[in-house]
Design a protein around this motif. Structure first.
Motif, PDB file in Angstrom:
ATOM      1  N   MET A   1     -18.181  -8.567  -0.938  1.00 30.00           N
ATOM      2  CA  MET A   1     -17.818  -8.896  -2.297  1.00 30.00           C
ATOM      3  C   MET A   1     -16.299  -8.303  -2.712  1.00 30.00           C
ATOM      4  O   MET A   1     -15.507  -9.179  -3.076  1.00 30.00           O
ATOM      5  N   MET A   2     -15.978  -7.418  -2.401  1.00 28.98           N
ATOM      6  CA  MET A   2     -14.805  -6.887  -3.158  1.00 28.98           C
ATOM      7  C   MET A   2     -13.923  -5.778  -2.215  1.00 28.98           C
ATOM      8  O   MET A   2     -14.428  -4.521  -2.140  1.00 28.98           O
TER       9      MET A   2
ATOM     10  N   SER B   1       0.835  -1.345   0.040  1.00 31.58           N
ATOM     11  CA  SER B   1      -0.140  -0.019   0.205  1.00 31.58           C
ATOM     12  C   SER B   1       0.914   1.286   0.071  1.00 31.58           C
ATOM     13  O   SER B   1       2.039   1.215   0.080  1.00 31.58           O
TER      14      SER B   1
ATOM     15  N   ASN C   1     -23.318  -3.589   4.030  1.00 32.12           N
ATOM     16  CA  ASN C   1     -23.597  -3.093   5.502  1.00 32.12           C
ATOM     17  C   ASN C   1     -22.830  -4.160   6.362  1.00 32.12           C
ATOM     18  O   ASN C   1     -21.778  -4.763   5.521  1.00 32.12           O
TER      19      ASN C   1
ATOM     20  N   ASN D   1       1.053   3.474   2.136  1.00 33.70           N
ATOM     21  CA  ASN D   1       1.687   3.553   3.361  1.00 33.70           C
ATOM     22  C   ASN D   1       2.406   2.480   4.019  1.00 33.70           C
ATOM     23  O   ASN D   1       2.552   2.094   5.053  1.00 33.70           O
TER      24      ASN D   1
ATOM     25  N   ASN E   1     -10.681  -4.607   0.408  1.00 37.56           N
ATOM     26  CA  ASN E   1      -9.243  -4.523   0.645  1.00 37.56           C
ATOM     27  C   ASN E   1      -8.830  -4.946   2.060  1.00 37.56           C
ATOM     28  O   ASN E   1      -9.446  -4.730   3.062  1.00 37.56           O
TER      29      ASN E   1
ATOM     30  N   GLU F   1     -10.358  -3.522   5.923  1.00 37.32           N
ATOM     31  CA  GLU F   1     -10.189  -2.181   5.985  1.00 37.32           C
ATOM     32  C   GLU F   1     -11.480  -1.553   5.669  1.00 37.32           C
ATOM     33  O   GLU F   1     -12.099  -1.414   4.701  1.00 37.32           O
TER      34      GLU F   1
ATOM     35  N   TYR G   1      -5.696  -6.647  -2.274  1.00 31.77           N
ATOM     36  CA  TYR G   1      -6.752  -5.715  -2.642  1.00 31.77           C
ATOM     37  C   TYR G   1      -7.624  -6.265  -3.489  1.00 31.77           C
ATOM     38  O   TYR G   1      -7.253  -7.308  -4.231  1.00 31.77           O
ATOM     39  N   ALA G   2      -8.669  -5.760  -3.476  1.00 29.72           N
ATOM     40  CA  ALA G   2      -9.917  -6.236  -4.224  1.00 29.72           C
ATOM     41  C   ALA G   2     -10.127  -7.780  -4.129  1.00 29.72           C
ATOM     42  O   ALA G   2      -9.479  -8.623  -5.056  1.00 29.72           O
TER      43      ALA G   2
ATOM     44  N   PHE H   1     -15.638  -1.578  10.077  1.00 27.03           N
ATOM     45  CA  PHE H   1     -16.147  -1.011  11.383  1.00 27.03           C
ATOM     46  C   PHE H   1     -17.010   0.188  10.891  1.00 27.03           C
ATOM     47  O   PHE H   1     -17.864   0.656  11.584  1.00 27.03           O
ATOM     48  N   ASN H   2     -16.769   0.839   9.951  1.00 28.45           N
ATOM     49  CA  ASN H   2     -17.397   2.182   9.451  1.00 28.45           C
ATOM     50  C   ASN H   2     -18.457   1.898   8.479  1.00 28.45           C
ATOM     51  O   ASN H   2     -19.452   2.606   8.059  1.00 28.45           O
ATOM     52  N   LEU H   3     -18.889   0.553   8.369  1.00 28.79           N
ATOM     53  CA  LEU H   3     -20.209   0.274   7.390  1.00 28.79           C
ATOM     54  C   LEU H   3     -21.284   0.515   8.180  1.00 28.79           C
ATOM     55  O   LEU H   3     -21.568   0.496   9.367  1.00 28.79           O
TER      56      LEU H   3
ATOM     57  N   ARG I   1       2.421  -1.080   3.831  1.00 34.19           N
ATOM     58  CA  ARG I   1       1.882  -2.411   4.359  1.00 34.19           C
ATOM     59  C   ARG I   1       1.665  -3.173   3.154  1.00 34.19           C
ATOM     60  O   ARG I   1       1.079  -2.767   2.081  1.00 34.19           O
TER      61      ARG I   1
END
Lengths: 757, 757
Positions: A478-479, A460, A586, A462, A481, A554, A468-469, A557-559, A464
């Motif tokens: 489904m898709m 990434s 969700n 940053n 990171n 990643e 991804y995907a 938690f914000n979903l 790490r």
């Protein structure tokens, strides 16, 4: 869980029994009453034909057809579907009396009962038929697949007139004209036949399948034939009160070699037909011996709960029917040999859900499953190339090793099959200590897997490393990171392979392994090893030290949050009722993902971590995968959530008998019933096989008086008996073995040791 | 940008000219030399037949067929592809001399030249044919589509023997048997014909298409017919040195009504045929007048750069050919009427790329484009329902208003068509001040759009509103959360609609609008308004105040970085050379996404923001969409990056003439050539139409001596002439108008004003 049972079978410790006929569940029964012996499988359809709802399905392990789907024509997208193809109805029977043909959808009948006995593998069905002309006959149908001689199948029919003596006309045959249900198409061409045998070739692939029969009956036989059919017409002089017996022995032969000369296929088939066609009762007796031997080693008893006792034996019986390591190049389809759903393809379930059953009952079969991956390594290398990657990428769904999933988002984004192969090797070697395999095929597989993981992963912005995907085990995201499961499994794979290669290099240069890996002698260079080391170190595992929660990926938690308990029951299964994209946005999950790696590498996580993650993810899980409940049950048991553990187990162990998911008509959930076995052994037995030594921490649901199970470990058969107060460990066969019980190392011998729980 | 031109046409300010024949580019030429008049389009294929590579394509706006694709059968996934269907070769001609049939793939010929004149819309081709028998003939082919009478098409052929006198045999006809290339299938059934006309019905949809012809020639005509063909055979007595002229006038008539009575279709067609078949030269003259009038209003001149002068006129000419608001229910396909790629479907390009051209040259046509969305509102409401949403969701690709994109990831995850409709309404009203439309159809559309946006969006666990599992304009980021473009456009849509509804409510209750919106009288409640207000306020726009960067979507900044300049040229187009999934997992973008909303709402962002985001995103963009360069050029011009602006413009304006994307053979890039117009007007002209008043900040590439363009604004035609030192604004027709020039409000009148630049 909004899962409701649909119970209609009688409870019995050793059988499944249907009393009376349930036409609305006819295909469910066909799945439940299916027989198999790994080589061949046959659904429990009616021998005599049935004009109601029915799937006349007969499948052979490794006999498949292919179909190229329309769709997206981009690089790396697999448009070839391989499917286990419906073959030959070897039970073909028609019965006529006074011009009326028996058909349970139209005929008058009573006292129907059918039962499948786990101690013999015999399916028996009986009923009384009353013809329009007023005649009554008792009919008993029996069928068997030989566990000793895999090609051999037997059918027996007993006809007893109850109120008359007279003619009963039967037609017995071998019918290659049945359609493959999924595409409503017959896929066989007949190339040769005579009165007793028929050789057909599958339309696209060219698989050869020989079917031969020997009919026995005290009656005149007239040969019959049609395009893809041979048969015999029998006139039976039935006598009131006297049972006339007719039947046939059948050989289904294939070399699974599409290039085999047709003459050779015919000759071999005929030789088998002459050699093996013995009488029904002899086969029944031989099967009884086989199953008796099997149950002595592999039975699980549950005292005080007839329901789950029946359920768990059904699971074990079906597992053994489906796969036992006899057929070269076989794997375990998601529905075994009992239906067409999932097209007979094998998934990553093989290593993660099925392998333990064999590891602890039949290590040779376990090794054969891993050998399957070795034999299909060339296809996995080709697949990696298709995906612009190096090394080997194992298919999400396959029969012959080639990717057979035509939903690109699964085939191109899910890598748990690849890490599961590495996990399976690690698990197999950890339990068996088979370092010879590790030095040879094992290290070759592992090196190719690491090369794939190294080339598919990315750094990434940053700094790490991660993926991804991707789609993790939870197919509702489904898709994404940096899926924690994918990253964690890749990290452990790198670490394991680095350790293996460094150990091997002390005894023999790991070049040996890597030379084999590339075929052409390319070695695993120090640069490559360092690269893998660096990737393992910098692998990003989303984790919150404060809450001890692994973030599924990643951003998870914000979903948006959804209360899964508020979803109306009639919305399930969601794939049928929700707009496709709506499922994917969700924090609802379909099946364990974080909890899955917490289960697989159980010893690497603290109880606090397990508790925190279980408490977070279980309420977000709708268990739409049949693989889900067992893993939750095992973790619940470990966390002392006994009621939850028991509820999940009941569901897992009777998923098909009680048709919880309302799709048993498509076939049994083979790989998820493997999980039911784990549910007892890893769940209540608290067995763990990811440490240096096998360990147990038994618990027991309060509903039970006791339970027992057996595992084969380092050549010894260990019996574990658990009651409400204690657990007794005893070696039944083989040398004493060291295991850990409730954290303490102990030697278990024939006298046994008892531990309070 | 690794885009290389493939130049083979001659440069001319008013024509495209091919000298000599380029068979390897035959289909590229067919696209470039295509004619259209909005009703019908015809590729530049050879009248006389050609056995080399060719797509004999004749398309009618709104005449389509449908096809149901196999594939994923989940809810909300559209499996119906609508495609503009190939129709009738009305140019059908065969020419024989001494038994040899003319075919430029086989015959000997010389001095071939073809040219398309933007001042008449005539395509003219001439060459000298030398037969095997040694005869030489000069042949001139001319064709025209009438701009005055949309159904009318004309063909004329002049044959001049150069070294003999004698018989030339011609067949002229109407051929409905041509295949639709994409599916290699003819899709017409003939229902009626006579010597001069043929009526066919499309196979699945049932579109009626009448084709009639009047052949003129001084020769005996013998009628011919075949299954889907009518024609006439002519024996021409050609005289050395004398040009014999033959030709036909053709009427292509459809009511675009599949339920029209066949008799009526025939009668109407015949009436048109009798009324409209006038001589070639008359149509040519009428076309010259039409185009002269058009260019007087819409020409762009570039002084000192013949290449881009030709390029921009080609773009404007093709735009006008494709769409001018004459046909009821028409929209603008991505390839216009020039080929089968994209299946003739219209995309969100209509509102975002094409609308400005019409807004400032032909406001009625602009309104017709918005009316198209209003007329297809029922389909958009049905589509929203399919997606488990409320309101109206406009299709990503469509002909008839129904979603026609069968790639679910685009159809289900891209919402820029829906926000683009709102943007288009806003832009239209802002420029025209047509509040009557806003009060009626406009507000109905807007309310339904807001309802969709409200129901598709979700609240995140941390209390922000946004869109999850979406694809923004940049199709290289397939399934992301909180795409800045989607969220920003939704926020602006909510804000606009709230303003509109509050303004309306001062004059008439906005219930009026909302009653129409639901048909059944449901009003927009205060609760709903407050909900939209709240969503707009809490809309999450990923933005870093320090760097002034908008993050394309949540997590974009942490994606693996790829140096797009390091990708080998032979890897392009990536969709053909990279594994599908590989495209979607790094920070490479296909086309502007953040820069797109910075362009659309240009006045809402500071120069610092534009500079920061341009500098960040442009180097990550590979411009694989033909829509990309113009938007970059416009922003580069605003930022004073003149060389970059010029380079992007050259590419945009000659994308087809120089076949930059190597796919012009599939048809011209209609919607991206619309962007080339914006590139001059918004880019170098610095026009902005998103403020209260129209503004200009002209700049000029140093390569040019000057340039000029014209815009119609509030009924006045404004001419803008820019040289290296100054810009002159003058009203050519209509009242004086107020505009802002370089930040200063000015009145422009017929005398004009001059501003130093």
């Amino acid at each position: 869980m909004a899962k409701v049972s649909d119970k209609y079978l009688c409870v019995d410790p050793w059988k499944i029994i249907e009393e009376g006929f349930h036409p609305e569940r006819s295909e469910v029964s066909e799945s439940l009453f299916s027989l198999a012996n790994e080589h061949q499988g046959v659904r429990g359809f009616f021998d005599e034909g049935y004009s109601g709802t029915s799937l006349t399905g007969v499948y052979l392990n490794g006999i498949f057809e292919e179909r190229f789907t329309e769709g997206m024509a981009y690089k790396g997208i697999s448009n070839r579907l391989a499917f286990m193809v419906n073959t030959v109805n070897w039970l073909y029977t028609r019965i006529e009396v006074d011009g009326e043909t028996l058909d349970l959808a139209r005929s008058k009948f009573s006292a129907l009962r059918r039962e499948l006995d786990f101690r013999s593998g015999e399916l028996r069905r009986e009923f009384i038929w009353e013809t329009k002309s007023g005649k009554k006959l008792k009919l008993v149908f029996q069928r068997l697949l030989s566990m000793e001689t895999k090609e051999l199948a037997c059918q027996q029919i007993r006809i007893t007139p109850l109120n008359f003596s007279g003619k009963v006309t039967l037609t017995l045959g071998l019918d290659f004209s049945i359609p493959h249900r999924m595409f409503d198409q017959n896929l066989w061409n007949c190339v040769r036949k005579d009165d007793s045998a028929i050789l057909c070739v599958s339309r696209n692939i060219g698989h050869r399948l020989f079917a031969g029969m020997k009919v026995y009956a005290e009656a005149k036989q007239t040969p019959l034939e049609a395009e893809k059919f041979i048969g015999a017409r029998l006139e039976v002089d039935a006598v009131e009160g006297h049972g006339s017996v007719v039947g046939k022995s059948v050989v289904l032969h294939t070399d699974r070699d599409k290039d085999q000369a047709l003459d050779l296929a015919w000759t071999r088939g005929m030789t088998l037909l002459q050699t093996y066609t013995i009488k029904y009762d002899e086969v029944l007796e031989s099967n009884r011996l086989y199953w008796s031997d099997f149950w002595a080693k592999s039975d699980i008893t549950i005292d005080g709960d007839a329901d789950t006792q029946q359920g768990i034996r059904f699971c074990i019986f079906q597992m053994q029917q489906t796969y036992r390591g006899v057929i070269e190049g076989a794997n375990i389809g998601a529905k075994g040999l009992s239906g067409e759903a999932y097209n007979g393809n094998a998934f990553w379930d093989t290593e993660t859900y099925c392998l333990p059953f064999y590891l602890f009952s039949n290590p040779a079969a376990a090794k054969a499953l891993i050998d399957y991956r070795y034999k299909t390594l060339p296809q996995a290398v080709a697949r990696a190339k298709d995906l612009d990657c190096e090394g080997a990428c194992f298919p999400i769904a396959t029969i012959d090793g080639t990717e057979s999933c035509t939903l690109w988002q699964h085939a191109s984004l899910q890598f748990q099959p690849t890490t599961a192969v590495a996990y399976g090797i690690w698990h197999y070697v950890n339990v068996t200590g088979d370092t010879a395999f590790l030095r040879a095929e094992g290290s070759e597989l592992l090196v190719q897997i690491c090369r794939f993981l190294a080339s598919r992963g990315q750094w990434s912005a940053n700094g790490r490393f991660g993926y991804y995907a991707v789609m993790g085990p939870d197919e509702f995201q489904m898709m994404v990171n940096n899926n924690a499961y994918t990253n964690y499994m890749a990290k452990r794979t790198f670490e394991f392979v680095l350790k293996v290669l460094s150990l091997l290099s002390q005894r023999e240069p790991h070049r040996g392994a890597s030379q084999r890996a590339e075929g052409e002698g390319e070695i695993v260079s120090d640069i490559e090893l360092k690269k893998w080391q660096h990737m393992a170190e910098k692998m990003f595992i989303p984790y919150d030290a404060e809450t001890k929660l692994y973030e599924q990926h990643e951003g998870f938690f914000n979903l948006p949050h959804i209360d899964v308990n508020a979803i109306p029951v009639e919305d399930f299964p969601l794939y049928h009722h929700w707009s496709y994209d709506r499922i994917y946005r969700n924090d609802m999950i379909k099946q364990p993902d974080v909890l899955m790696f917490l289960f697989l590498y159980n010893g690497s996580f603290s109880m606090d971590e397990k508790r925190a993650n279980y408490d977070y993810y279980e309420p977000r899980c709708i268990h739409e995968s049949s693989l889900s409940p067992s893993v939750h049950s095992i973790l619940a048991a470990e966390l002392g959530r006994h009621q939850e553990a028991f509820d999940f187990f009941r569901f897992a162990t009777r998923i098909d008998l009680d048709n919880y998911n309302r799709n048993t008509h498509e076939g049994i959930h083979t790989t998820s019933i493997a999980a039911a076995w784990m549910n007892i052994v890893y769940g209540f037995g608290g067995m763990r096989s990811d440490g240096d030594v096998l360990s147990f921490s038994p618990s027991i649901p309060e509903q039970w008086n006791g339970y027992s199970f057996q595992v084969t470990y380092h050549g010894s058969l260990i019996r574990v008996e658990v009651s409400q107060s204690k657990a007794v460990f005893r070696v039944l066969g083989g040398e004493p073995v060291c295991v850990k019980v409730c954290g303490k190392l102990m030697e278990v011998n024939r006298e046994g040791i008892s531990v309070e729980i």
